[in-house]
Design a protein around this motif. Structure first.
Motif, PDB file in Angstrom:
ATOM      1  N   ASN A  78       0.872  -1.168   0.000  1.00 20.84           N
ATOM      2  CA  ASN A  78       0.000   0.000   0.000  1.00 20.84           C
ATOM      3  C   ASN A  78       0.911   1.221   0.000  1.00 20.84           C
ATOM      4  O   ASN A  78       1.576   1.508   0.993  1.00 20.84           O
ATOM      5  N   THR A  79       0.969   1.925  -1.108  1.00 19.04           N
ATOM      6  CA  THR A  79       1.928   3.025  -1.266  1.00 19.04           C
ATOM      7  C   THR A  79       1.342   4.383  -0.893  1.00 19.04           C
ATOM      8  O   THR A  79       1.951   5.410  -1.173  1.00 19.04           O
ATOM      9  N   ASP A  80       0.165   4.387  -0.278  1.00 20.16           N
ATOM     10  CA  ASP A  80      -0.386   5.654   0.187  1.00 20.16           C
ATOM     11  C   ASP A  80       0.551   6.274   1.216  1.00 20.16           C
ATOM     12  O   ASP A  80       1.262   5.575   1.947  1.00 20.16           O
ATOM     13  N   ARG A  81       0.562   7.585   1.285  1.00 21.64           N
ATOM     14  CA  ARG A  81       1.391   8.252   2.280  1.00 21.64           C
ATOM     15  C   ARG A  81       0.931   7.877   3.689  1.00 21.64           C
ATOM     16  O   ARG A  81      -0.271   7.705   3.941  1.00 21.64           O
ATOM     17  N   VAL A  82       1.889   7.781   4.601  1.00 18.50           N
ATOM     18  CA  VAL A  82       1.608   7.230   5.925  1.00 18.50           C
ATOM     19  C   VAL A  82       0.592   8.072   6.695  1.00 18.50           C
ATOM     20  O   VAL A  82      -0.371   7.542   7.265  1.00 18.50           O
ATOM     21  N   VAL A  83       0.773   9.387   6.727  1.00 18.69           N
ATOM     22  CA  VAL A  83      -0.111  10.229   7.543  1.00 18.69           C
ATOM     23  C   VAL A  83      -1.560  10.169   7.061  1.00 18.69           C
ATOM     24  O   VAL A  83      -2.475   9.932   7.872  1.00 18.69           O
ATOM     25  N   PRO A  84      -1.831  10.351   5.742  1.00 19.04           N
ATOM     26  CA  PRO A  84      -3.229  10.203   5.301  1.00 19.04           C
ATOM     27  C   PRO A  84      -3.780   8.800   5.554  1.00 19.04           C
ATOM     28  O   PRO A  84      -4.969   8.635   5.844  1.00 19.04           O
ATOM     29  N   ALA A 122      -4.722   8.621   9.098  1.00 21.56           N
ATOM     30  CA  ALA A 122      -5.929   9.427   9.296  1.00 21.56           C
ATOM     31  C   ALA A 122      -7.168   8.679   8.821  1.00 21.56           C
ATOM     32  O   ALA A 122      -8.221   8.719   9.471  1.00 21.56           O
ATOM     33  N   ALA A 123      -7.033   7.966   7.676  1.00 20.87           N
ATOM     34  CA  ALA A 123      -8.157   7.180   7.172  1.00 20.87           C
ATOM     35  C   ALA A 123      -8.514   6.055   8.136  1.00 20.87           C
ATOM     36  O   ALA A 123      -9.694   5.772   8.371  1.00 20.87           O
ATOM     37  N   ALA A 124      -7.486   5.416   8.713  1.00 22.77           N
ATOM     38  CA  ALA A 124      -7.747   4.336   9.675  1.00 22.77           C
ATOM     39  C   ALA A 124      -8.437   4.868  10.924  1.00 22.77           C
ATOM     40  O   ALA A 124      -9.299   4.208  11.508  1.00 22.77           O
ATOM     41  N   LEU A 125      -8.067   6.074  11.332  1.00 22.64           N
ATOM     42  CA  LEU A 125      -8.674   6.662  12.530  1.00 22.64           C
ATOM     43  C   LEU A 125     -10.141   7.019  12.323  1.00 22.64           C
ATOM     44  O   LEU A 125     -10.888   7.192  13.292  1.00 22.64           O
ATOM     45  N   LYS A 126     -10.558   7.133  11.071  1.00 24.59           N
ATOM     46  CA  LYS A 126     -11.957   7.446  10.782  1.00 24.59           C
ATOM     47  C   LYS A 126     -12.856   6.210  10.843  1.00 24.59           C
ATOM     48  O   LYS A 126     -14.078   6.334  10.836  1.00 24.59           O
ATOM     49  N   LEU A 127     -12.236   5.031  10.892  1.00 25.67           N
ATOM     50  CA  LEU A 127     -13.020   3.798  10.916  1.00 25.67           C
ATOM     51  C   LEU A 127     -13.523   3.516  12.336  1.00 25.67           C
ATOM     52  O   LEU A 127     -12.734   3.518  13.290  1.00 25.67           O
ATOM     53  N   PRO A 128     -14.809   3.248  12.507  1.00 20.22           N
ATOM     54  CA  PRO A 128     -15.311   2.922  13.855  1.00 20.22           C
ATOM     55  C   PRO A 128     -14.606   1.729  14.481  1.00 20.22           C
ATOM     56  O   PRO A 128     -14.374   1.701  15.687  1.00 20.22           O
ATOM     57  N   VAL A 129     -14.248   0.735  13.638  1.00 19.54           N
ATOM     58  CA  VAL A 129     -13.612  -0.463  14.175  1.00 19.54           C
ATOM     59  C   VAL A 129     -12.311  -0.121  14.900  1.00 19.54           C
ATOM     60  O   VAL A 129     -11.944  -0.769  15.884  1.00 19.54           O
ATOM     61  N   THR A 130     -11.607   0.894  14.427  1.00 22.04           N
ATOM     62  CA  THR A 130     -10.335   1.272  15.048  1.00 22.04           C
ATOM     63  C   THR A 130     -10.537   1.707  16.491  1.00 22.04           C
ATOM     64  O   THR A 130      -9.834   1.246  17.402  1.00 22.04           O
TER      65      THR A 130
END
Length: 420
Positions: free
Chosen positions: A201-207, A210-218
């Motif tokens: 997964n080559t997405d930048r780490v910070v975004p 941030a995307a993971a933090l938006k997930l309720p499961v997290t």
């Protein structure tokens, strides 16, 4: 790529790579827990107060916790083979530097090097996405449970570190563990493989974080893991001190009993994963938190050694182990495939932070006159009850959870392909 095409490739490498990941996790956790089993020695040599002693034991937990967030995200990009190797090699020098600080009886240096020793604790967030990618959706509870048994490195440390100091000497003990980290890193680099089902997964780490933090499961799993794994870490690191204060055991005796506590949790963790595949992680987690709350009350009554106290702590460890296995089976079931590393890193960090604060609370609430930790244990009971209520009523049921929780109604093949 369909499930039928990937299954043969996965099965050829599953067992070997799961075993390698578990071994790497175990030796890393041994290194991560090098200070706790010798906490009594450091307290006597440096004349530490209860608060100073608690901070010294808890400091490696802090970095091992927060560092998992970055380690998990980087595993999504670079894979488990690279990250396991790098983190073990980075941890080895700090094992030696902790020995140097201990030799000089320097509390400041112990805190500094213990802080960086926490790097060894970040490998947990590497292993979860690594083994998750090697197994089909309906066996990920088993895989993460077996890998999680590598937390038995704390049991190895509790049992062997004080004995190694007696047999080989203080400095030699740290050299042995540092050498073991380097040797296992070499083994991982030369024989471990990332799953053919995994892709970077080559997405930048910070975004990505941030995307993971938006997930309720997290957030849901972070709270539950902070209670389950945090409880395990707190007891594993602070129990030698607890046993000396309450039952007057010496360093080796306390280490032996702490190892027994950790082994019970290690055995229970894969059981929790397997049960989660069969009856669902919600039921496993609820049972674990209910049991932990009950045992916190029992332990607060200071049952007599050896049998009553021993059985009480073993039962506490077993419930916490079941909880850790159940929660991460839940993570594997609910986290999006390309975000497993990021979610696992954040959840793992929460678990580690859950283990950072209880030793501080235990030190602050210790009743020296009565040799009692009753207040801290009752706070654990209240926290476990809150986790139980949240498990039962605070998390919405996922349709896939019903399928995996019922052996009589397995998920359709097409659904399994989508999960993978």
């Amino acid at each position: 790529m369909t499930g039928a095409e990937t299954a043969p490739d996965l099965k050829r490498g599953q067992t070997r790579n799961l075993a390698l990941a578990t071994a790497a996790f175990a030796i890393s956790f041994w290194a991560w827990n090098m200070i706790g089993p010798l906490g009594v020695r450091y307290t006597e040599a440096m004349g530490l107060t209860s608060a100073q002693k608690s901070l010294l034991v808890a400091t490696p937990v802090l970095v091992g916790s927060l560092g998992r967030i970055v380690a998990g995200a980087l595993t999504d990009r670079f894979g488990g083979r690279v990250m396991f190797t790098v983190l073990m090699l980075a941890s080895a020098p700090f094992v030696l530097l902790v020995a140097l600080a201990g030799d000089r009886d320097s509390y400041g240096l112990m805190l500094l090097f213990g802080f960086f020793l926490g790097i060894a604790g970040t490998t947990f967030a590497v292993g979860i996405p690594f083994v998750n990618a090697w197994y089909e959706a309906d066996r990920r509870g088993f895989a993460t449970g077996v890998f999680g048994a590598g937390m038995g490195g704390t049991a190895l440390s509790s049992f062997f570190t004080p004995r190694f100091v007696e047999w080989f000497g203080y400095n030699a003990t740290h050299v042995i563990i540092a050498a073991a980290l380097v040797a296992v890193a070499f083994l991982v680099w030369t024989t471990m493989e990332d799953s053919p089902a995994w892709s970077p997964n080559t997405d930048r780490v910070v975004p990505k974080l941030a995307a993971a933090l938006k997930l309720p499961v997290t957030w849901q799993m972070s709270f539950l893991y902070a209670v389950a794994f945090g409880g395990f870490v707190a007891f594993s690191t602070y129990l030698p001190t607890y046993l000396k204060d309450v039952y007057d055991f010496d360093l080796t005796q306390a280490g032996t009993r702490t190892a027994g506590f950790a082994i019970a949790a290690v055995i229970a963790r894969p059981i929790g994963g397997v049960l989660s595949d069969r009856i669902g992680p919600r039921a496993v987690a609820a049972t674990a938190f209910a049991g932990a709350a009950a045992m916190a009350i029992v332990v607060s009554l200071q049952p007599a050694p050896e049998l009553a106290a021993g059985l009480s702590f073993v039962a506490m460890a077993a419930f916490l182990g079941l909880g850790t296995g159940g929660v991460f089976a839940w993570v594997a079931a609910r986290a999006p495939k390309d975000r497993v590393g990021s979610v696992a890193g954040i959840v793992g960090a929460a678990g580690g932070l859950g283990g950072f604060f209880p030793p501080l609370v235990m030190g602050a609430t210790y009743d020296e006159a009565d040799h009692s930790y009753t207040t801290g244990l009752l706070l654990l009971c209240v926290t476990a009850v809150l986790a139980l209520l949240f498990t039962l009523f605070g998390i919405r049921r996922d349709p896939r959870e019903k399928e995996r929780g019922s052996p009589a109604s397995p998920a359709p093949r097409s659904a399994r392909r989508r999960d993978n």
